[in-house]
Design a protein around this motif. Sequence first.
Motif, PDB file in Angstrom:
ATOM      1  N   SER A   9       1.698  10.037  -2.238  1.00 28.58           N
ATOM      2  CA  SER A   9       0.513  10.314  -3.036  1.00 28.58           C
ATOM      3  C   SER A   9       0.761  11.483  -3.979  1.00 28.58           C
ATOM      4  O   SER A   9       0.461  11.421  -5.164  1.00 28.58           O
ATOM      5  N   ARG A  10       1.344  12.524  -3.438  1.00 24.25           N
ATOM      6  CA  ARG A  10       1.618  13.701  -4.267  1.00 24.25           C
ATOM      7  C   ARG A  10       2.664  13.417  -5.326  1.00 24.25           C
ATOM      8  O   ARG A  10       2.526  13.832  -6.481  1.00 24.25           O
ATOM      9  N   ALA A  11       3.691  12.698  -4.948  1.00 28.21           N
ATOM     10  CA  ALA A  11       4.765  12.408  -5.902  1.00 28.21           C
ATOM     11  C   ALA A  11       4.204  11.691  -7.125  1.00 28.21           C
ATOM     12  O   ALA A  11       4.666  11.873  -8.244  1.00 28.21           O
ATOM     13  N   LEU A  12       3.163  10.889  -6.881  1.00 27.38           N
ATOM     14  CA  LEU A  12       2.591  10.117  -7.977  1.00 27.38           C
ATOM     15  C   LEU A  12       1.625  10.945  -8.824  1.00 27.38           C
ATOM     16  O   LEU A  12       1.518  10.748 -10.039  1.00 27.38           O
ATOM     17  N   ARG A  13       0.934  11.871  -8.169  1.00 23.66           N
ATOM     18  CA  ARG A  13      -0.090  12.595  -8.914  1.00 23.66           C
ATOM     19  C   ARG A  13       0.348  13.988  -9.364  1.00 23.66           C
ATOM     20  O   ARG A  13      -0.062  14.457 -10.419  1.00 23.66           O
ATOM     21  N   THR A  70       0.847  -1.190   0.000  1.00 24.69           N
ATOM     22  CA  THR A  70       0.000   0.000   0.000  1.00 24.69           C
ATOM     23  C   THR A  70       0.879   1.234   0.000  1.00 24.69           C
ATOM     24  O   THR A  70       2.107   1.147   0.107  1.00 24.69           O
ATOM     25  N   ILE A  71       0.226   2.339  -0.052  1.00 21.43           N
ATOM     26  CA  ILE A  71       0.971   3.595  -0.080  1.00 21.43           C
ATOM     27  C   ILE A  71       1.775   3.762   1.213  1.00 21.43           C
ATOM     28  O   ILE A  71       2.856   4.361   1.217  1.00 21.43           O
ATOM     29  N   ALA A  72       1.265   3.195   2.301  1.00 20.53           N
ATOM     30  CA  ALA A  72       1.971   3.290   3.583  1.00 20.53           C
ATOM     31  C   ALA A  72       3.281   2.508   3.528  1.00 20.53           C
ATOM     32  O   ALA A  72       4.297   2.941   4.092  1.00 20.53           O
ATOM     33  N   ASP A  73       3.255   1.355   2.855  1.00 21.53           N
ATOM     34  CA  ASP A  73       4.481   0.570   2.717  1.00 21.53           C
ATOM     35  C   ASP A  73       5.536   1.362   1.954  1.00 21.53           C
ATOM     36  O   ASP A  73       6.718   1.381   2.325  1.00 21.53           O
ATOM     37  N   VAL A  74       5.090   1.978   0.879  1.00 25.64           N
ATOM     38  CA  VAL A  74       6.016   2.775   0.075  1.00 25.64           C
ATOM     39  C   VAL A  74       6.576   3.917   0.915  1.00 25.64           C
ATOM     40  O   VAL A  74       7.779   4.189   0.914  1.00 25.64           O
ATOM     41  N   PRO A 102       3.896  15.447  -9.446  1.00 24.58           N
ATOM     42  CA  PRO A 102       5.338  15.350  -9.197  1.00 24.58           C
ATOM     43  C   PRO A 102       5.966  16.729  -8.989  1.00 24.58           C
ATOM     44  O   PRO A 102       6.939  16.850  -8.246  1.00 24.58           O
ATOM     45  N   GLY A 103       5.416  17.728  -9.608  1.00 22.90           N
ATOM     46  CA  GLY A 103       5.997  19.070  -9.509  1.00 22.90           C
ATOM     47  C   GLY A 103       6.016  19.608  -8.089  1.00 22.90           C
ATOM     48  O   GLY A 103       6.818  20.467  -7.758  1.00 22.90           O
ATOM     49  N   ARG A 104       5.132  19.074  -7.251  1.00 23.06           N
ATOM     50  CA  ARG A 104       5.030  19.630  -5.905  1.00 23.06           C
ATOM     51  C   ARG A 104       5.909  18.905  -4.893  1.00 23.06           C
ATOM     52  O   ARG A 104       5.818  19.165  -3.699  1.00 23.06           O
ATOM     53  N   VAL A 105       6.716  17.959  -5.408  1.00 22.53           N
ATOM     54  CA  VAL A 105       7.602  17.229  -4.502  1.00 22.53           C
ATOM     55  C   VAL A 105       9.042  17.434  -4.974  1.00 22.53           C
ATOM     56  O   VAL A 105       9.314  17.474  -6.170  1.00 22.53           O
ATOM     57  N   SER A 106       9.926  17.576  -4.026  1.00 23.38           N
ATOM     58  CA  SER A 106      11.314  17.865  -4.396  1.00 23.38           C
ATOM     59  C   SER A 106      11.932  16.706  -5.168  1.00 23.38           C
ATOM     60  O   SER A 106      11.588  15.545  -4.963  1.00 23.38           O
ATOM     61  N   ALA A 165       2.954   9.324   3.940  1.00 18.75           N
ATOM     62  CA  ALA A 165       2.129   8.723   2.900  1.00 18.75           C
ATOM     63  C   ALA A 165       1.635   9.768   1.913  1.00 18.75           C
ATOM     64  O   ALA A 165       1.610   9.551   0.700  1.00 18.75           O
ATOM     65  N   ILE A 166       1.275  10.905   2.452  1.00 20.18           N
ATOM     66  CA  ILE A 166       0.708  11.942   1.591  1.00 20.18           C
ATOM     67  C   ILE A 166       1.726  12.422   0.568  1.00 20.18           C
ATOM     68  O   ILE A 166       1.394  12.802  -0.553  1.00 20.18           O
ATOM     69  N   THR A 167       2.991  12.383   0.943  1.00 27.47           N
ATOM     70  CA  THR A 167       4.039  12.810   0.009  1.00 27.47           C
ATOM     71  C   THR A 167       4.156  11.815  -1.144  1.00 27.47           C
ATOM     72  O   THR A 167       4.377  12.200  -2.295  1.00 27.47           O
TER      73      THR A 167
END
Lengths: 342, 342
Positions: free
Chosen positions: B30-34, B14-18, B36-40, B26-28
């Motif tokens: 999620s963001r990285a996947l949807r 799950t996303i928690a494992d990742v 990407p521009g908002r994650v370093s 976890a939220i990061t």
Amino acid sequence: MTKPRSRRGGGRPTIADVARKAGVGAITVSRALREPGRVSEDLRRQIQVAVDELGYIPDPNARALASARAEVFGVLVPSLTNNVFAEVVRGIYDSLSDSPFRIQMGNTHYSGLEEERLLQLFASQRPAALIVAGIDQTPQSRKLLETAGCPVVQVMETGHDPVDMLVGFSHFDGGRAAAEHLIEAGYRRIGFIGARMDPRSQRRLAGYRAAMEAAGLFDPRLVTTTPLLSSVTLGRELLRDALAKMPSLDGVFCNNDDIALGVLFECRRAAIAVPKAIGIVGFNDLDMMQAAFPSVTSVRTHRYEIGRQAVAMALAAIAGRRPQQRVVDLGFELIRRESTAR
Amino acid sequence: MTKPRSRRGGGRPTIADVARKAGVGAITVSRALREPGRVSEDLRRQIQVAVDELGYIPDPNARALASARAEVFGVLVPSLTNNVFAEVVRGIYDSLSDSPFRIQMGNTHYSGLEEERLLQLFASQRPAALIVAGIDQTPQSRKLLETAGCPVVQVMETGHDPVDMLVGFSHFDGGRAAAEHLIEAGYRRIGFIGARMDPRSQRRLAGYRAAMEAAGLFDPRLVTTTPLLSSVTLGRELLRDALAKMPSLDGVFCNNDDIALGVLFECRRAAIAVPKAIGIVGFNDLDMMQAAFPSVTSVRTHRYEIGRQAVAMALAAIAGRRPQQRVVDLGFELIRRESTAR
DNA sequence: ACCTTGCATGGTAGCGCTACCATTTTCTGC
DNA sequence: GCAGAAAATGGTAGCGCTACCATGCAAGGT
């Protein structure tokens, strides 16, 4: 103090609304909808009224998430426009239209790699069942199917080693029957013309070859194939190629009906008499084979029925009643027509 | 004390494992996947590694539930086997195959009621977009589309009053162009032959009629139709009916190419010379029209392109860039061939 | 009378993810 | 150098539903 629901959900009624209205617990509503037998007559009726009044429709996503099982059939075919698969798909849709199951279809474009990709995608959604065309999956795909944790039906072929269940017919036998029919009708220099030689076409070719060799008539120069997608126009071109290679050609078994129609048109255009000078046999028996002039002999296959049967078997397996026979051979039928009536 | 996950989920990551593996929240992930521009850059790379190692695939059901928006295109067509819609659907699939969007297809069987039912079902799943064939929805269906809360593309027609967006062409103009071509070619007793007279067929008929009336050639006895589903065999029968009613018939505009092919075969069988005694025009320009002997004049339509364009417009609308023009007319093309070359 | 069994119903705790709101860190502008 | 803004990241609380485990109660056995 704002109502939580107004924040996101958009205000559609939920199971809790129904439960409140019917004066019962949410779980009872859930059960009344899924296993009516486990809820008393009285409550069931009350709940039904509440459902109707609110226009409640269960959210399939929430369902899938909570139960770890989506009410989805994954269907994988190599082509959406090829009439053959379109008929199978139609059978599947018709069989599922009154069930709660949705369909997720994938188009592999005859590519094993694409099939793997889609299978992985589909399997990740925990479908209720998977229906895939063919038995020639890559080892990777086969493993995915085996570990999918749901009924799997392979369609369009027959064989002894299905992943799980299998519905179809023998392309080898179909090809052989076509060739044998031409031989019996008195043709001798019988060509094979095929486009897009997928595994099913290869088996038809093998059947043709077996019949020809048995009669001592096989000659590799009789075989004309191309990897291109089949079309009527391509049928014309391939007949020209075949005749150039082997001018004494007096019969053709066509990989499918589109090719056969093209061959027929090319014969007319070149003033080659059918069935006198050349006999033609198609494959699948589309409606137009019967309407053509001259009408064209073809191997009739039961595509729609394959789709229906596949669904029936999958539904039985889901219900815990795995069919006694895991492999169903729906056979084929050689329809003799004017194009081989010498 | 048992791990919660082992209870139901089946052990998929799950996303928690990742998140744990990548050492982030976890939220990061999620963001990285949807977005990407908002994650370093750094975290994005770390997360990608974790995703690959675990073979993580996001659960679309959980996504849909949490975001109240499913990544699904609802597609509604009247038939799955009719080549015309199959081509549109192929265009849609091809355009969406690299996107995260799935497709849920429905077959209305040319029934308004069935369309309503499916639309209701589809809308309840909060799809990302809806693509529906035709502009003749029932008032009920139209309201459903208007309140669906997602981009809606109607396809296969043109007009001035779409629910939202519209891609197609004018069947009226196509029918008129076909009739005008026959008139110009010197034919006078020009019939219309049509099966399954859906709204699109009706408009083609209206176009034919307009052309015929303008030339002072219209006669109601020239029109032969049936509510039956069209097929090549039916084309043959309808031509016989038409000739029985009007023996002096010297041309036919066929509702579609299947009918046209049947008409052609019936002419050959009855030894009616084409194009000399009778001129034939089809509709859609399937591949076989070009390959036929004689080749058949037809109105070419851009079905695959309609599917692609519909998806392009829907995707633009989803991205917040609604196209400047809400109605796109892809037109048609009259392809002149031997069947009208008098 | 008691206990067991089975049925109808409900409460609680997630399923895996994202919206919303912090919180922290980094980057401005003056 | 510092206030203020912007960017990066995280925590919490659900989304709507169902699995699991109670609970209450009638029926049956001894």
